[in-house]
Design a protein around this motif. Structure first.
Motif, PDB file in Angstrom:
ATOM      1  N   ARG A  28       0.842  -1.209   0.000  1.00  0.00           N
ATOM      2  CA  ARG A  28       0.000   0.000   0.000  1.00  0.00           C
ATOM      3  C   ARG A  28       0.872   1.252   0.000  1.00  0.00           C
ATOM      4  NH1 ARG A  28      -3.157  -2.785   3.862  1.00  0.00           N
ATOM      5  NH2 ARG A  28      -2.294  -1.511   5.545  1.00  0.00           N
ATOM      6  N   ARG A  29       1.942   1.215   0.777  1.00  0.00           N
ATOM      7  CA  ARG A  29       2.865   2.356   0.826  1.00  0.00           C
ATOM      8  C   ARG A  29       3.509   2.580  -0.542  1.00  0.00           C
ATOM      9  NH1 ARG A  29       8.403   2.235   1.799  1.00  0.00           N
ATOM     10  NH2 ARG A  29       9.313   4.213   2.512  1.00  0.00           N
ATOM     11  N   ARG A  32       1.075   4.212  -2.890  1.00  0.00           N
ATOM     12  CA  ARG A  32       0.915   5.643  -2.603  1.00  0.00           C
ATOM     13  C   ARG A  32       2.076   6.446  -3.180  1.00  0.00           C
ATOM     14  NH1 ARG A  32      -0.508   3.938   2.617  1.00  0.00           N
ATOM     15  NH2 ARG A  32       1.515   4.636   3.426  1.00  0.00           N
TER      16      ARG A  32
END
Length: 242
Positions: A28-29, A32
Motif C-alpha cells: 500500500r505504501r 501511494r
C-alpha cells in the motif's frame, strides 16, 4: 459485502473471507508513492511489477507507470521507483549514474532484513537467509550481504558445511513453520553460536493462519492473487494441505 455473507452465518452457508486478507501495508505504501510520483508528469519506471495484480498495473500504466526488465529500457532521465521487495545497491548506484531519480518504496520490514544481514555479516557471522533464491526480495538482501547463503528447506540447512557463528534471517513472506524447523536444525549443530532473527512479516503470519484455518471449515476455497506471487502460491499450498 454484508456481514452474514462474509462470515457465513446465514444458515451455515455463504461467502467467508479469511482474516488478514488484502494488500499488506508495504505494498500500500509503494502504491501511494507511485501515485504521488506520477502526479509530476515525469516518467516513472519500476524494475518488475509493483504489485502482482494485472488490473492495478494496467491502471497505473494508464497514468504513465512503466514496468521495465532492464535499466536500458529507462532511457535518459525520469524516476525509478524501488518496489517493496527492495533492490540491490549496485543496481541503485547504476540507476543514479544514468541520471534516474530514485524513489525508495522498499518495505520497512524488508529494509530491516537487509540491515540485519549487513550487520551480522560485518560482525563475522555466517548469514543464512531462509527464502527463495530467485525472489526479488532475497536477491536484494544478498545484494546487501553478498556472503549470505540462501536455503529454502530444512534439508538444505542440514547439508550446509558450517562452523563458528551462524545467524538465520528470513524472507519476510517465508513460511513460519519452515523457518522454525530450520532454526531447530541449526541449534542441533555443533556450532559456536546460533543467532535466530525472525524477520517474517506479522501480516504474512496472520494471513497464512487465517487462510489455513478457514480452508478447514469450508467446502470450496479460492485464493485470489497473482500466479507469480510468492504470497499467493504459499497461501494456495497451505489451503490445499487442509
Amino acid at each position: 459485502m454484508g456481514s452474514d455473507a462474509q462470515n457465513g452465518s446465514a444458515g451455515g452457508s455463504g461467502i467467508r473471507v479469511a482474516e488478514g486478507s488484502g494488500v499488506c501495508f508495504g505494498v500500500r505504501r509503494a502504491l501511494r508513492l507511485a501515485e504521488t510520483a506520477l502526479e509530476s508528469g515525469e516518467a516513472v519506471y519500476c524494475l518488475g511489477p509493483l504489485i502482482h495484480n494485472p488490473q492495478e498495473m494496467e491502471r497505473l500504466a494508464g497514468k504513465g507507470f512503466r514496468v521495465i526488465e532492464s535499466l536500458d529500457e529507462a532511457g535518459g532521465g525520469g524516476r525509478l521507483l524501488i518496489r517493496s521487495h527492495g533492490l540491490q545497491p549496485g543496481v541503485v548506484a547504476e540507476a543514479r549514474g544514468r541520471g534516474l531519480e530514485i524513489i525508495d518504496a522498499t518495505c520497512p520490514l524488508v529494509r530491516r532484513v537487509q540491515t540485519l544481514a549487513v550487520e551480522l555479516q560485518e560482525a563475522g557471522d555466517r548469514v543464512i537467509v531462509a527464502g527463495d533464491a530467485p525472489h526479488p526480495e532475497v536477491r536484494a538482501i544478498r545484494g546487501h550481504a553478498p556472503a549470505a547463503v540462501v536455503v529454502n528447506d530444512v534439508e538444505a540447512v542440514r547439508r550446509l558445511a558450517l562452523s563458528g557463528r551462524v545467524a538465520l534471517v528470513a524472507q519476510t513472506t517465508f513460511s513460519p513453520g519452515a523457518f522454525r524447523d530450520m532454526a531447530a536444525a541449526l541449534r542441533e549443530r555443533d556450532l559456536e553460536e546460533v543467532r535466530v532473527e525472525d524477520t517474517i512479516c506479522a501480516a504474512t503470519v496472520e494471513r497464512q493462519r487465517g487462510a489455513a484455518d478457514l480452508a478447514g471449515h469450508v467446502d470450496v476455497m479460492f485464493v485470489i492473487g497473482g500466479r507469480n506471487s510468492a504470497n499467493t502460491n504459499r497461501l494456495a499450498e497451505l489451503c490445499a494441505a487442509r
